[in-house]
Design a protein around this motif. Structure first.
Motif: not given
Length: 348
Positions: A342-348
Motif C-alpha cells: 500500500g501507499y506509505p501514508w496508509l501503512r499505519g
C-alpha cells in the motif's frame, strides 16, 4: 532583487569560508504559495530544518520573485538562488536525463513515478556527472500526476475521437494527440479556461487537481481518464558550489528531506485528484475511463517519442537505452511495493 541576490552571494561566500553557523538558503520557485506542490516544497524546507537541528533553513521566494520558470536552470546554476525548482520541459537539451520522467510509460501513479524518478536521479552516476557539468545537484522530485484530457462538446471515448479537435497539449502526450489528427493550439493550462469557453479549444490536456483548481469544470462537458502516464520532470535542484560548501550533515539533511517529498506530495496530490474528480462529477461533467484497447493505441503511438528521447540522451553522452531499462525496472519495483504494502501514508 539586488538585496536578495547579494544575500545569496554572501551566503556562498560564508560557506566557502567554512563558517559552520546556521545558514539560510534562498529558494527560487516560479509557482504560487498554494496547492499540493507548494505544500510539499514547504514540507521539504521544514524537514531539512528539523533534520539539521535548525542549521539549514530556507527562504522560499514564491511566484517567480527570483526568476521565472524558463530561467530557473541558469538562475540556480549561476547562484541567483541556492536551490529551486526546475521544470525539464523548458530545458529539453540540458535536462534530457530528467526528461525521462515525462515519457508516456504507462505509469499514471504519482507516487510510483516520483519514487522511480527519485531513485534513478540519486543513484545513476552518469546523470549526476551530467548535472555537475551544469553546476547542479539533484535534491528531490515532484510530479504533476497523471495526464488526462478535458473536453467541451464531443467527448473522447476512443482515439478516433481525437481527429480534428483543437487540443492544448504538451510534450510527448501532445505530440501523440497530434499524431491522431488533433489540431494543436499553443496555450498554457492557465489560459485553457478561456480557450474552452470561447471555442478556441475543444480539449485540453491536464491533471485532475489542476482542472478543479482552475475551475475548468465550469466550461467542460467531459473528462477522459487516460491512465497512460504523467509529467514528472519537475523538481528541486541545488547550485553545486553552494552544495559542496555545506558540511556533510547539512548535505545529508537536504538529501533526506528531498527523499521524503514523494511520500508527502504523493499523499497530498492523490487526495486532491480524487476530490477534483468528484467536483467534476458534482458539476455534471461526464467522467470517462478510456478502454484498455484504446489506451494501447496511445501507448503504441507514443513509443515513437520514447525512441526520440533515447536518441537525445545518447547525443549528450548518456546511455539512453540503459537509463530507460533501469527506469522501467524502478517503475515495476515501486508498483509492486504499492500493490503489496500500500501507499506509505496508509501503512499505519
Amino acid at each position: 532583487m539586488k538585496r536578495l541576490l547579494g544575500g545569496a552571494v554572501m551566503g556562498l561566500g560564508m560557506f566557502a569560508a567554512g563558517i559552520s553557523q546556521a545558514q539560510t538558503l534562498f529558494v527560487g520557485e516560479a509557482g504560487p504559495n498554494r496547492g499540493a506542490r507548494a505544500a510539499a516544497l514547504q514540507g521539504f524546507a521544514d524537514t531539512a530544518a528539523e533534520v539539521s537541528g535548525g542549521s539549514v533553513t530556507m527562504d522560499i521566494q514564491w511566484g517567480g520573485a527570483l526568476f521565472k520558470a524558463n530561467a530557473a536552470l541558469a538562475g540556480i546554476a549561476d547562484g541567483v538562488a541556492d536551490l529551486g525548482t526546475i521544470i525539464a520541459v523548458y530545458f529539453p537539451k540540458e535536462m534530457v536525463a530528467y526528461g525521462i520522467a515525462d515519457l508516456p510509460l504507462e505509469n499514471p501513479d504519482a507516487w510510483v513515478g516520483m519514487k522511480a524518478t527519485d531513485e534513478l536521479m540519486r543513484t545513476d552516476a552518469s546523470i549526476q556527472a551530467n548535472l555537475a557539468d551544469m553546476n547542479l545537484v539533484y535534491i528531490g522530485t515532484f510530479t504533476t500526476s497523471a495526464v488526462h484530457i478535458a473536453c467541451k462538446g464531443g467527448a473522447i471515448r476512443s482515439v478516433e475521437d481525437i481527429a480534428g479537435k483543437k487540443v492544448r497539449g504538451v510534450g510527448a502526450y501532445g505530440n501523440t494527440f497530434k499524431e491522431f489528427g488533433a489540431n494543436m493550439v499553443p496555450m498554457s493550462i492557465y489560459d485553457a479556461y478561456q480557450g474552452l469557453d470561447t471555442g478556441l479549444l475543444d480539449c485540453s490536456q491536464g491533471y485532475s487537481y489542476a482542472i478543479a483548481a482552475l475551475k475548468q469544470q465550469e466550461v467542460i462537458d467531459s473528462y477522459t481518464l487516460l491512465n497512460w502516464g504523467q509529467v514528472g520532470a519537475l523538481g528541486i535542484f541545488m547550485n553545486k558550489d553552494a552544495y559542496d560548501a555545506l558540511d556533510a550533515s547539512a548535505q545529508e539533511a537536504l538529501l533526506t528531506a528531498g527523499a521524503e517529498v514523494p511520500d508527502l506530495l504523493g499523499e497530498l496530490i492523490t487526495a486532491d485528484n480524487e476530490k477534483a474528480v468528484q467536483t467534476m462529477k458534482d458539476a455534471g461533467v461526464e467522467v470517462i475511463e478510456l478502454a484498455a484497447e484504446e489506451r494501447s493505441k496511445l501507448v503504441e503511438k507514443g513509443n515513437v517519442f520514447i525512441g526520440e528521447w533515447v536518441e537525445k540522451a545518447n547525443a549528450v553522452g548518456l546511455d539512453g537505452e540503459a537509463l530507460l531499462e533501469t527506469y522501467r525496472g524502478l517503475i515495476d519495483k515501486y508498483t509492486e511495493e504499492r500493490d503489496t504494502k500500500g501507499y506509505p501514508w496508509l501503512r499505519g
